[in-house]
Design an enzyme around this catalytic site. Structure first.
Site, short mmCIF file in Angstrom:
data_model
loop_
_atom_site.label_atom_id
_atom_site.label_comp_id
_atom_site.label_asym_id
_atom_site.label_seq_id
_atom_site.Cartn_x
_atom_site.Cartn_y
_atom_site.Cartn_z
N GLU A 155 12.50 -20.52 -2.05
CA GLU A 155 11.50 -22.16 -3.12
C GLU A 155 10.13 -21.75 -3.41
O GLU A 155 9.65 -21.52 -2.54
CB GLU A 155 12.72 -23.63 -3.13
N GLY A 199 7.77 -20.90 2.46
CA GLY A 199 8.47 -21.20 1.97
C GLY A 199 8.83 -19.35 1.19
O GLY A 199 8.32 -18.94 1.73
N GLU A 200 9.02 -20.36 -0.17
CA GLU A 200 9.49 -19.31 -1.45
C GLU A 200 10.13 -17.50 -0.39
O GLU A 200 9.99 -16.41 -0.55
CB GLU A 200 7.95 -18.03 -2.15
N ALA A 201 11.42 -17.89 0.35
CA ALA A 201 12.05 -17.26 1.13
C ALA A 201 11.47 -16.29 1.68
O ALA A 201 12.11 -15.17 2.18
CB ALA A 201 13.42 -16.56 -0.47
#
Length: 332
Positions: free
Chosen positions: A156, A298-300
């Site tokens: 995300e 974050g951001e995978a």
């Protein structure tokens, strides 16, 4: 909401025959039993959810959902909300960490902004989303997962979303803002105190629904969290194994575990982030992280980093010789 609740309650199991076939092969490979540790477990997990005695990782997808949060107006983040959209642009230009990590993982990266990046309502004053908005976000996540996927990595992007994740975790597993709030994207002590206060205000406002995981996901969550929930649900219904990223991603998937005792059996936790509450949440969910690298991006990013580890697990399972093939005496 009733249809979503029903879908979360009726989840398919793993393929027991595939798991047994993998265990049988594992028992005759040239190594002491269990000597590859969790690599053996990961191969069996992948095969059981893919329904294959020899799992594959040819179609690996990384999906990053982006959304904005009205609670940012409470000073819960040192970053302005504009950064969410700017980072979406950076993803498109190939300039973010996840672009590099997805390339290393040999995975297809997709970034999906939700609600045109309009913010949710401030959950200290009203539900973050009305039912239509929440269900639309869940549906967007659900529709983003092609059935022909060997592995799904989720992440995300959303300024303020560690506050939403902490509020949802507190709603699902008890506790207050002080217990669940952390630095997120770099908040100082005063910022963490503002996060804790916002979480407590949100929990108080929506206290009557605290026993309902979906209602609390709607009331204190966010568009990108709802989309992750939808994607995890779609993966389960199509028997696609899932790799979860950090604190926000784990919190987003957590309602499924509260609605079904094996709701996250098809998911592994890629890493334990530097956000202290992530370890607490993982223990509540019974998820053991694969990596611990003090990451909190974050951001995978953590999910993508786990893919080479999974590829290694499959390489050992598929490529090793048996004792008979290698002409090595088996254990007596």
């Amino acid at each position: 909401m009733d249809a979503l609740r029903h879908a979360c309650a009726g989840l398919p199991p793993a393929d027991a025959a595939a798991r047994q076939a993998i265990a049988a092969r594992n028992a005759v490979l040239t190594k002491p039993p269990g000597s590859l540790g969790r690599l053996e477990e990961l191969a069996a997990w992948l095969g059981a959810w893919q329904g294959r005695a020899t799992p594959v990782l040819e179609r690996v997808r990384v999906i990053v959902f982006a959304g904005n949060h009205g609670v940012v107006a409470r000073g819960v983040s040192p970053w302005p909300a504009d950064v969410t959209g700017q980072m979406v642009g950076n993803f498109a230009a190939g300039g973010a960490a996840i672009n590099q990590l997805a390339r290393v993982a040999d995975a297809q990266l997709t970034v999906i902004p939700l609600a045109e990046l309009a913010p949710t309502a401030d959950f200290t004053e009203a539900p973050a989303m009305d039912e239509a908005q929440f269900l639309a976000a869940v549906a967007a996540g659900h529709a983003s997962v092609p059935p022909q996927t060997d592995l799904l990595c989720l992440g995300e992007m959303g300024i303020g979303n560690t506050t939403a994740a902490a509020a949802l975790a507190a709603a699902l597993f008890s506790g207050d803002g002080t217990q669940w709030a952390g630095p997120g994207a770099g908040s100082d002590a005063a910022g963490i105190a503002r996060k804790a206060a916002a979480i407590d205000a949100g929990l108080a406002r929506h206290a009557a629904w605290r026993g309902d995981p979906l209602e609390m996901a709607r009331r204190v969550g966010g568009y990108e969290l709802a989309a992750i929930l939808g994607a995890v649900l779609a993966a389960r219904r199509n028997r696609v194994p899932v790799v979860l990223d950090g604190f926000v991603c784990t919190a987003a998937a957590a309602p499924l575990a509260r609605l079904h005792p094996e709701g996250l059996a098809h998911a592994v936790l890629s890493h334990q982030s530097a956000e202290t509450a992530h370890g607490v949440l993982a223990r509540h969910l019974g998820l053991a992280p694969l990596l611990a690298l003090e990451m909190r991006l974050g951001e995978a990013s953590g999910a993508a980093l786990a893919v080479p580890l999974l590829r290694a697990a499959l390489a050992c399972h598929a490529g090793m010789a048996s004792f008979a093939e290698a002409g090595i005496s088996a254990r007596q």
